[in-house]
Enzyme design. Sequence first.
Site, PDB file in Angstrom:
ATOM      1  CG  HIS A 124     -78.135  83.899  23.609  1.00 55.65           C
ATOM      2  ND1 HIS A 124     -78.201  84.824  22.565  1.00 55.65           N
ATOM      3  CD2 HIS A 124     -76.044  83.877  23.792  1.00 55.65           C
ATOM      4  CE1 HIS A 124     -76.327  84.948  21.842  1.00 55.65           C
ATOM      5  NE2 HIS A 124     -76.163  84.897  23.361  1.00 55.65           N
ATOM      6  CE1 TYR A 146     -84.055  88.350  17.110  1.00 49.72           C
ATOM      7  CE2 TYR A 146     -84.805  88.536  15.173  1.00 49.72           C
ATOM      8  CZ  TYR A 146     -84.300  87.461  16.598  1.00 49.72           C
ATOM      9  OH  TYR A 146     -84.430  86.326  16.061  1.00 49.72           O
ATOM     10  N   PRO A 159     -87.198  83.683   8.449  1.00 52.59           N
ATOM     11  CG  PRO A 159     -85.182  84.609   7.472  1.00 52.59           C
ATOM     12  CD  PRO A 159     -86.709  84.253   7.091  1.00 52.59           C
ATOM     13  CE  LYS A 194     -91.163  80.409  17.269  1.00 50.55           C
ATOM     14  NZ  LYS A 194     -89.782  80.421  18.299  1.00 50.55           N
ATOM     15  CE1 TYR A 212     -86.372  85.438  18.879  1.00 52.21           C
ATOM     16  CE2 TYR A 212     -85.108  85.032  20.744  1.00 52.21           C
ATOM     17  CZ  TYR A 212     -86.081  85.365  19.158  1.00 52.21           C
ATOM     18  OH  TYR A 212     -84.068  85.544  18.582  1.00 52.21           O
TER      19      TYR A 212
END
Length: 388
Positions: free
Chosen positions: A72, A200, A290, A294, A382
């Site tokens: 992605h 998200y 979560p 990470k 990220y």
Amino acid sequence: MRTQVGIIGAGPAGLMLSHLLHLNGISSIIIENRSRDYIEQRIRAGLIEQWAADMLTETGVGERMAREGMFHDGNYLCFNGETHHLNFRKLVGKGITIYGQQEVVKDLVERRLADGGQIIFEVDDTKVHDIATDKPFITFRHDGKEQRIDCDFIAGCDGFHGICRPSFPPDVLTFYDREYPFGWLGILSESPPPDEELIYAYHDRGFALYTMRSPTLARLYLQVEPDEDLDKWPDDRIWEELHIRLGGTRTLQEGPILQKGVTAMRSFVCEPMQTGRLFLAGDAAHIVPPTGAKGMNLALADVRMLSRALDAYYKRNNSDLLAGYSKTCLERVWKAQRFSWWMTQIFHVFPDEVPFDRRRQLAELDYIAHSVAAQTSLAEQYTGLPIA
Ligand code: RFL
Ligand code: PHB
């Protein structure tokens, strides 16, 4: 038994460490208290940072990931009934890989065994001894027999509930801990995810995350109570809540739910990560909520550092990297802690919040959605901070 590095735990940390050491000609034995089948089926993390995916590829264990993983370039933030796309590739030139942790574990187990590596499954009563000396050893029971591994170093890769951290001498460790007043209910569903990339979602009723394991397998999460009773969540209620929190921005197809579970959320760090000849790596030393994805990535970063330090010791008789192991790892750990906490606090509804907090969270999300500077910072963390 005798080996150079005795490794406790066959999670991503222990397995990757053993693999990296082998590539450098350093011997190791892994002991694991679960069965091979159990660790290969355990569903956990799914997102791999760019450098970590590169490391799997470069060290020869990325072949199946290249075929079955999903690559992605960005993801979506969803709030106020709209989605906003972040393009990591454009922002920082990196992406992320979606490939289940248990698939990484399967690939590493297969490769270790093919390379003649030794993994002893289903051990119990693991203990570490003489860690303050240069002749530490591990004892455990296997097939009803007491066993002993003599080694130069012990790697404590035995996760949050392992025995290595509690084996540190008293008063050596400082713990930094934070529990969150919520957990995640996660499901694996035989249905397509609502989008090709992750979403998200911030919603008045709580956070939701729409991720996947394949184009036909959705992995979906809902913010719930930390000790939520799964019996209160029949499939219909889960789907209803997942539809609502997506805010009408996508259609969500339902499917048979293959797996369901609740995970409590906490941030935890122990310092230092080493005493004498015992080195902690991964969840044994630190836990993150979560939301930042990470956990597994930090475990891989620790053992990359540890394998380099051990290589310097064996090849050049240089102990500097070993001496600096804890400090070097903790710099990355704390940045990941900060990012995970930050992602968690902007996306979740807190039980003690005041109306001010909602407005602040929405302003922050709106800022990210419209500021290249804010997006760049998020994307950089990220997709994974640079690693030495
Ligand atoms: P692991 O994977 O826990 O592996 C530790 C291994 O050690 C074994 N063990 C022992 N072996 C021998 N003797 C003993 N005394 C032992 N005690 C324990 C255990 O059986 C196990 O096989 O730790 P590692 O390698 O450090 O890897 C860390 C990751 O597993 C972890 O950070 C992530 O999975 C965290 N995590 C998630 N991270 C994400 O980024 N995204 C997620 O969606 C996500 N979901 C999760 C998670 C962790 C979960 N846990 C720990 C319950 C969901 C769950 C349910
Ligand atoms: C997952 O795919 O399971 C996943 C992805 C991103 C997260 C957490 C979990 O932040």
